[in-house]
Structure formats: structure tokens, C-alpha cells
Design an enzyme around this catalytic site. Structure first.
Site, PDB file in Angstrom:
ATOM      1  N   ASP A 116      -9.264   6.119  -1.242  1.00  0.00           N
ATOM      2  CA  ASP A 116      -8.939   4.718  -0.827  1.00  0.00           C
ATOM      3  C   ASP A 116     -10.371   3.938  -0.740  1.00  0.00           C
ATOM      4  O   ASP A 116     -11.211   4.545  -0.064  1.00  0.00           O
ATOM      5  CB  ASP A 116      -8.281   4.650   0.354  1.00  0.00           C
ATOM      6  N   THR A 153      -4.734  -2.552  -0.906  1.00  0.00           N
ATOM      7  CA  THR A 153      -4.378  -1.209  -0.782  1.00  0.00           C
ATOM      8  C   THR A 153      -2.875  -0.903  -1.464  1.00  0.00           C
ATOM      9  O   THR A 153      -2.624  -0.249  -2.324  1.00  0.00           O
ATOM     10  CB  THR A 153      -4.587  -0.404   0.541  1.00  0.00           C
ATOM     11  N   GLU A 220       7.642   7.789   0.241  1.00  0.00           N
ATOM     12  CA  GLU A 220       8.765   8.147   1.250  1.00  0.00           C
ATOM     13  C   GLU A 220       9.797   7.360   1.069  1.00  0.00           C
ATOM     14  O   GLU A 220      10.995   7.410   1.757  1.00  0.00           O
ATOM     15  CB  GLU A 220       8.167   7.976   2.558  1.00  0.00           C
ATOM     16  N   ASP A 272     -12.541   3.967   2.427  1.00  0.00           N
ATOM     17  CA  ASP A 272     -12.127   2.527   2.815  1.00  0.00           C
ATOM     18  C   ASP A 272     -12.213   2.510   4.248  1.00  0.00           C
ATOM     19  O   ASP A 272     -12.504   1.343   4.702  1.00  0.00           O
ATOM     20  CB  ASP A 272     -10.652   2.448   2.538  1.00  0.00           C
ATOM     21  N   HIS A 276     -14.744  -0.979   5.922  1.00  0.00           N
ATOM     22  CA  HIS A 276     -13.962  -1.924   6.604  1.00  0.00           C
ATOM     23  C   HIS A 276     -15.111  -2.250   7.939  1.00  0.00           C
ATOM     24  O   HIS A 276     -15.184  -3.211   8.202  1.00  0.00           O
ATOM     25  CB  HIS A 276     -12.770  -2.166   7.164  1.00  0.00           C
ATOM     26  N   ASP A 319      -8.257   2.546  -5.262  1.00  0.00           N
ATOM     27  CA  ASP A 319      -7.381   1.534  -5.283  1.00  0.00           C
ATOM     28  C   ASP A 319      -8.078   0.133  -5.431  1.00  0.00           C
ATOM     29  O   ASP A 319      -7.586  -0.842  -6.045  1.00  0.00           O
ATOM     30  CB  ASP A 319      -6.427   1.452  -4.043  1.00  0.00           C
ATOM     31  N   HIS A 433     -11.937  -6.260   1.138  1.00  0.00           N
ATOM     32  CA  HIS A 433     -11.530  -6.351  -0.154  1.00  0.00           C
ATOM     33  C   HIS A 433     -10.256  -6.956  -0.184  1.00  0.00           C
ATOM     34  O   HIS A 433      -9.716  -7.402   0.605  1.00  0.00           O
ATOM     35  CB  HIS A 433     -11.381  -4.897  -0.827  1.00  0.00           C
TER      36      HIS A 433
HETATM   37 ZN    ZN Z   1      -7.480   0.644  -0.019  1.00  0.00          ZN
END
Ligand code: ZN
Length: 497
Positions: A116, A153, A220, A272, A276, A319, A433
Site C-alpha cells: 500500500d 486505497t 470478504e 502507506d 501519511h 495502489d 494521496h
Molecule cells: Zn492505499
């Protein structure tokens, strides 16, 4: 804070029309981003013509004779050495065109791995010998993989596995409201009504094969033939160590041949999560990247131990990318008050995707006009870094209008800027992002390694909606209709024997 990787999971559906495959992209972002202004025509006035004198003529003649002599010498040297038996063979002795046969596995397997927020270029931050090994012996998008808009994401992970733009697969943001029922979608929503399109695990099962998911947005959700079986479908739990995830996926290869899933996913929240908090240029990112590389190393080692590393088609992607943000780069909606009042409850998401649904009776076009008037006035701090659109008027390359889940007013924010409702004293720098997918910092990686990928091949950047067709093509199964191009595989995959 504000991480939107799977890690913070706590937690109307009118079917969209079948999307028409679209391959047009008039303003190819890779070209646009890489183009330089080489136009020098305006820089100098035309030189006046001048007459050559005798000295010039003699000089030019001598120069020509010298050139002819040198060329002849080079030609002779070339003939001599190329006919010499001791000359070394050319570096590229042959070009691969055919997929390599499987050595041990009974059937093709695709292992799709997501790291990620792995911004394109992170692979150069530190030694990444294992990712480097996949790149060196596989096929790489040389300037990175292009995410879909918004570069968030959930929309992107679900585009990767459906081949659909978010307007068509329904996950138009990490969180949004159903405009008909008012129900909220969150990253923990597993009801099938939200998740449109046909994800790869469902396609694989539809074709009589097995699939496994070790985390992936949407995996899921029990939908169609996909029942999220206990053994092969992990319920999201961000605290599972990365090592355990890798080892579990490896254990699937120890099953009897027919039981080995043909398609597997593997997901890591990093880098990721760190991006952040500290932005893309911080030692914490370098550490996280090194750790992802170690996990790839662990995977390669496990596959090698089983004698199947060369048999598995590994697709390593991210991603989206990441860009640094800081408190000076803010735009406040309350600053627009002299032109229009935008109450917080009209705003479904502030940043980096600004999404506004005005109440009935307020014309979206009026909101757009007044907001842009204020933003262009020069009186709103950083106003020039935000432009607001009716969704139908967004650039068509964003493919972000054909769903009633997408609110009517969308703001495009310049890279690194953020929109907030009102001024606060909070000071923070971090990363974000979600911006325009033409922005280079939003790009991520694509590496394919295995029997269907040429070794050492570099390909131009492409959008992640193409990946669905690559997987169905490797597995030789029938896929669902999607936004990728049916011919794309020919430019990436080796042809099957
Ligand atoms: Zn992401």
C-alpha cells in the site's frame, strides 16, 4: 494521521450500466508528464544570411576530407572485428517471445501482491535486492503504474481486481453515502450491494478454479460464486505480522496439486501507513521499504525451497503514491463565505478529493460558479490551487462521473495541498494521496515475474484497470466485461506455448 490503508479498518445500489471498454486517452499522462518545452523558436531572431569567404571554404573542405578518412577507418575496423571468430557475442542473444513451460506446478498460478502506498521511486531509496531481483528478471512498468482517480486505497485496489474505473465498480471513495438511502459506506462495509463488478476471485471460481485472498479490499464480500471460504479468505486483521502472511501464502503451495489456488492475493499496509504520518521523504519510509523488500525476499526464498519460484507468476503492485503535505498548503472552505457559504454537512469528503453534495433546491452549477469565482479572486489563501467542477465537466480522462454515488460537485486540488473546513491552530506535516492520477507522485510500481513475463523487459506506464485482463489471460480463463483493453496483454505477456 489519516491513514486510509486497510490498517485503520474499524469498523441504492442501482446497477451501473455495463461499462464500455475505453482505451482512449487523448492526454496520455505519461507523455504529458514527461514532455519538456523544447520550443526555442521564439528565443532568437533569425540570423541574417552571410557569404562564405575563401578561408571558410578551404577549412570546410579539409574538414570533409578528414571525416571521410575517419569513416573509412571505422568501417574497416568494423568489418575486421565482426568477422573475427574471437569477437564476443552481442549482449542480447535472443528475444523471448514464448512463455516458459511450468517445471513443477500442475497449473498456472498468479500471486498478486500489494504494498500500500508504494510510491514509484521508493525502490531507489535503499537497497532492495529482492524487489530488484523481480525487476531484473521480470517485466517492469519503467516509469511506474498509473492509479485510477481518485488515487485512494479502496477505489484503486478494487479497480486492480475488477478492471473497472470506480464509477463502474461502485467504490468511488474510501467512504461515501448512498444518495438514495443515505446509508454510509465505510472501509468495513462488506454488504455485496456496494461492490459492483466482478473481482478476480469471483471470476476464478466461476471458471472452476480456486482462489485465495490474504487481505484485499472487497475480498470478504460474499458475492456471486465467491463465498469467502474460511481456509482461503482471511478476515482483515492489521495486527497479523507480515511474516505470518507470507508464510501462510507459501503453505498453500504445499497442498496437493489440485488444491493449490490458481489466484492468490497478499497485502501489506506499508509504506502507506508511515507515508501519511511523515510524508514520503523520511527515514521511516526508507525503513518501511526495506522491510517490504525483506518480505519479498522471504517469499522468494520459500518458493525457491519448494522449487517453484520460476513457476509462479508474481505481480507486485501498489495502489497509489504519496506526496508531502504541510500546514502552509491549506485551503479553507470558510474563506469562501463572501461568495458562498459551504456548510460542513454538504461536504462528503474534504481532501484530497473534495466532494460536495448540495441539498435539494441548491443548484450544483451555482455552487461551482460561486466557489470558482472566490477561488479565482486572488483573495482566498491558496485559492488558485483548487478548482471546482460539476462532475460531468471533469476531464474525461478521469472517468469520474458515471455513477450517482459520485456527488455532483468535485474539487481538484493541486498536488500537496489540502482542503479543510475552517482555520485551526493545528500544525502538522505529513503525507497524502487522492490527487489527480496524472500527477507523477501518485504513481506506484508494477513488476511481473514468472513464466509469462519476459526477463528484463521494460514497458511504458499503464493504468491499473489493465491488470484484470493480464490475470485472466495468464490463467487462460474467461473474464468479465471491463474497462481494460483486450489487446493490452500482447504488449506485456509472453505468448502461451
Ligand atoms: Zn492505499
Amino acid at each position: 494521521m489519516g491513514s486510509d490503508s486497510l490498517s485503520i479498518l474499524t469498523t441504492s445500489t442501482k446497477p451501473t450500466p455495463i461499462p464500455i471498454p475505453t482505451q482512449e486517452d487523448p492526454s496520455n499522462p505519461s507523455t504529458a508528464l514527461l514532455s519538456f518545452n523544447t520550443d526555442s523558436s521564439s528565443s532568437a531572431p533569425t540570423d541574417p544570411p552571410h557569404k562564405p569567404n575563401t578561408t571558410t571554404i578551404v577549412f570546410i573542405s579539409l574538414l570533409l576530407i578528414a571525416c571521410v578518412a575517419i569513416s573509412a577507418a571505422i568501417a574497416f575496423a568494423f568489418l575486421f572485428f565482426s568477422s573475427s571468430p574471437s569477437a564476443s557475442p552481442p549482449a542480447t542473444s535472443h528475444v523471448e517471445t514464448q512463455a516458459r513451460p511450468l517445471i513443477k506446478l500442475p497449473h498456472p498460478v498468479v500471486l498478486l501482491i500489494s504494498s500500500d502506498g508504494f510510491r514509484f521511486g521508493y525502490q531507489f531509496k535503499t537497497d532492495t535486492p529482492n524487489i530488484g531481483r523481480l525487476i531484473g528478471n521480470g517485466t517492469e512498468a519503467e516509469m511506474g503504474l498509473i492509479p485510477v482517480f481518485p488515487t485512494l486505497t479502496f477505489p484503486n485496489h478494487y479497480s486492480i481486481v475488477t478492471g473497472l474505473y470506480p464509477a463502474y465498480h461502485g467504490i468511488i471513495n474510501n467512504h461515501f453515502l448512498d444518495p438514495r438511502t443515505g446509508e454510509a459506506f465505510t472501509m468495513g462495509s462488506h454488504e455485496p450491494k456496494w461492490w459492483l463488478g466482478e473481482p478476480l476471485w469471483e471470476t476464478v471460481v466461476n471458471n472452476g478454479l480456486k482462489a485465495s485472498t490474504y487481505f484485499w479490499p472487497g475480498s470478504e464480500v460474499r458475492k456471486g460464486s465467491w463465498t469467502c471460504p474460511d481456509k482461503f479468505c482471511m478476515n482483515y486483521n492489521g495486527s497479523v505480522p507480515f511474516e505470518e502472511r507470507v508464510d501462510t501464502v507459501l503453505s498453500y503451495f504445499d497442498l496437493p496439486g489440485g488444491e493449490i489456488p490458481s489466484f492468490m492475493t497478499l497485502y501489506f499496509e506499508d509504506p502507506d501507513h508511515q507515508g501519511h504520518q511523515v510524508g514520503p521523504d523520511d527515514p521511516e519510509i526508507t525503513e518501511a521499504v526495506a522491510r517490504i523488500d525483506m518480505m519479498i525476499g522471504r517469499l522468494i526464498e520459500g518458493l525457491e525451497k519448494r522449487g517453484i519460484f520460476e513457476d509462479v507468476n508474481i505481480i507486485l503492485v501498489g495502489d497509489h503514491g504519496m506526496v508531502g503535505t504541510c500546514d502552509k498548503k491549506l485551503i479553507f472552505l470558510d474563506d469562501l463565505n463572501p461568495w458562498i457559504d459551504i456548510p460542513a454537512d454538504w461536504v462528503l469528503s474534504h481532501t484530497p478529493l473534495l466532494a460536495i453534495r448540495p441539498p435539494p433546491g441548491v443548484e450544483p452549477s451555482d455552487v461551482v460558479a460561486k466557489m470558482n469565482q472566490g477561488l479565482k479572486s486572488g483573495k482566498v489563501e491558496n485559492g488558485k490551487y483548487l478548482r471546482v467542477y460539476l462532475k460531468e465537466e471533469l476531464p474525461s480522462r478521469l472517468h469520474y462521473s458515471a455513477s450517482d454515488r459520485i456527488p455532483p460537485v468535485i474539487g481538484m486540488i493541486e498536488e500537496g495541498f489540502k482542503v479543510e473546513q475552517k482555520r485551526t491552530k493545528r500544525k502538522e506535516c505529513g503525507g497524502a494521496h487522492g490527487y489527480d492520477n496524472a500527477v507523477f507522485s501518485m504513481r506506484t510500481i508494477f513488476v511481473g515475474h514468472g513464466p509469462q513475463f519476459a526477463r528484463g523487459q521494460k514497458v511504458p506506464s499503464f493504468e491499473n484497470v489493465q491488470i484484470y485482463n493480464l490475470v485472466t489471460s495468464i490463467l487462460k480463463i474467461q473474464g468479465a466485461s471491463n474497462n481494460g483493453s483486450a489487446l493490452f496483454r500482447e504488449s506485456i505477456l509472453l505468448s502461451s506455448p
